[in-house]
Design a protein around this motif. Structure first.
Motif, mmCIF file in Angstrom:
data_model
loop_
_atom_site.group_PDB
_atom_site.id
_atom_site.type_symbol
_atom_site.label_atom_id
_atom_site.label_comp_id
_atom_site.label_asym_id
_atom_site.label_seq_id
_atom_site.Cartn_x
_atom_site.Cartn_y
_atom_site.Cartn_z
ATOM 1 N N ASN A 99 0.806 -1.103 -0.086
ATOM 2 C CA ASN A 99 0.179 -0.126 -0.127
ATOM 3 C C ASN A 99 0.873 1.397 0.132
ATOM 4 O O ASN A 99 0.567 2.232 0.758
ATOM 5 C CB ASN A 99 -0.660 0.077 1.180
ATOM 6 N N PRO A 131 -2.660 0.175 5.282
ATOM 7 C CA PRO A 131 -4.285 0.507 5.132
ATOM 8 C C PRO A 131 -5.253 -0.022 5.926
ATOM 9 O O PRO A 131 -6.157 -0.759 5.888
ATOM 10 C CB PRO A 131 -4.514 -0.366 3.842
ATOM 11 N N ASN A 133 -8.288 1.410 6.751
ATOM 12 C CA ASN A 133 -9.901 1.379 6.327
ATOM 13 C C ASN A 133 -9.899 0.022 5.575
ATOM 14 O O ASN A 133 -10.900 -0.502 6.074
ATOM 15 C CB ASN A 133 -10.156 2.859 5.413
ATOM 16 N N ARG A 134 -9.109 -0.221 4.896
ATOM 17 C CA ARG A 134 -9.241 -1.409 4.021
ATOM 18 C C ARG A 134 -9.233 -2.808 4.806
ATOM 19 O O ARG A 134 -10.029 -3.838 4.892
ATOM 20 C CB ARG A 134 -8.142 -1.462 2.919
ATOM 21 N N VAL A 135 -8.393 -2.571 5.722
ATOM 22 C CA VAL A 135 -8.327 -3.783 6.721
ATOM 23 C C VAL A 135 -9.551 -3.967 7.600
ATOM 24 O O VAL A 135 -9.961 -4.953 8.053
ATOM 25 C CB VAL A 135 -6.862 -3.993 7.710
ATOM 26 N N SER A 176 -12.506 -2.849 7.031
ATOM 27 C CA SER A 176 -13.760 -3.123 6.230
ATOM 28 C C SER A 176 -13.646 -4.619 5.996
ATOM 29 O O SER A 176 -14.591 -5.432 5.827
ATOM 30 C CB SER A 176 -13.576 -2.241 5.039
ATOM 31 N N TYR A 177 -12.427 -5.242 5.731
ATOM 32 C CA TYR A 177 -12.438 -6.679 5.177
ATOM 33 C C TYR A 177 -12.566 -7.592 6.519
ATOM 34 O O TYR A 177 -13.387 -8.565 6.180
ATOM 35 C CB TYR A 177 -10.985 -6.739 4.670
ATOM 36 N N LYS A 223 -16.430 -5.024 3.184
ATOM 37 C CA LYS A 223 -16.048 -4.753 1.954
ATOM 38 C C LYS A 223 -15.475 -5.965 1.333
ATOM 39 O O LYS A 223 -14.366 -6.460 1.892
ATOM 40 C CB LYS A 223 -15.080 -3.563 1.833
ATOM 41 N N ARG A 224 -15.927 -6.776 0.584
ATOM 42 C CA ARG A 224 -15.505 -7.987 -0.259
ATOM 43 C C ARG A 224 -15.599 -7.399 -1.633
ATOM 44 O O ARG A 224 -16.486 -6.892 -2.087
ATOM 45 C CB ARG A 224 -16.563 -9.252 0.269
ATOM 46 N N LYS A 225 -14.452 -8.068 -2.223
ATOM 47 C CA LYS A 225 -14.499 -7.327 -3.677
ATOM 48 C C LYS A 225 -14.699 -8.472 -4.920
ATOM 49 O O LYS A 225 -15.056 -8.240 -6.039
ATOM 50 C CB LYS A 225 -13.069 -6.833 -4.145
ATOM 51 N N ASP A 245 -13.658 -14.180 -2.330
ATOM 52 C CA ASP A 245 -13.603 -13.534 -1.029
ATOM 53 C C ASP A 245 -14.608 -14.397 -0.009
ATOM 54 O O ASP A 245 -14.343 -14.054 1.305
ATOM 55 C CB ASP A 245 -13.832 -12.095 -0.992
ATOM 56 N N THR A 279 -8.813 7.063 11.084
ATOM 57 C CA THR A 279 -9.065 6.241 9.838
ATOM 58 C C THR A 279 -8.642 7.236 8.514
ATOM 59 O O THR A 279 -9.092 6.795 7.506
ATOM 60 C CB THR A 279 -10.494 5.775 9.578
#
Length: 134
Positions: free
Chosen positions: A68, A73, A75-77, A79-80, A85-87, A91, A110
């Motif tokens: 990154n 990261p 927020n990404r961590v 959310s995951y 958040k799954r993309k 996932d 954040t």
């Protein structure tokens, strides 16, 4: 009036959590061992005992900062982990841990000086994951 009250409630909640003692990486290690190590491995490199049974290799959690651009990261961590958040379809092999990581909130920055109330066990896990970056 409803918006003013909800804003006031959010401010009171955030103020209360700003006074909370922040968890450290050692506290997060227990959450990691209980929820993540079976797939991501004891060292976080994606080599856990269940990794070979999965159709997609677990992510190497020790390179998140490097991958990154040198910034962890957050927020990404978050959310995951909580399942927000799954993309992609692959996932779905990673369970959502949001409900398992509930508790009193602590403030997590954040980005750009914004603090988000986050359940303490999730904040502890985040601190541990940040501590294992290479």
């Amino acid at each position: 009036m409803r918006y003013i009250l909800s804003g006031l409630a959010a401010a009171v909640t955030l103020a209360a959590c700003m006074n909370a003692e922040m968890p450290d990486a050692s506290e997060g290690r227990a959450a990691y061992d209980a929820n993540c190590a079976m797939c991501h491995g004891a060292s976080g490199t994606g080599d856990g005992p269940l990794a070979g049974d999965l159709s997609v290799k677990p992510v190497n959690l020790t390179t998140l900062t490097r991958d990154n651009g040198g910034a962890f990261p957050v927020n990404r961590v978050l959310s995951y982990i909580d399942g927000y958040k799954r993309k992609a379809a692959e996932d779905v092999e990673m369970p959502e841990f949001g409900l398992l990581l509930e508790g009193p909130s602590v403030p997590i920055e954040t980005g750009e000086g914004v603090f988000t109330p986050t359940p303490r066990p999730l904040a502890a896990l985040l601190a541990y994951m940040e501590s294992i970056q290479k």
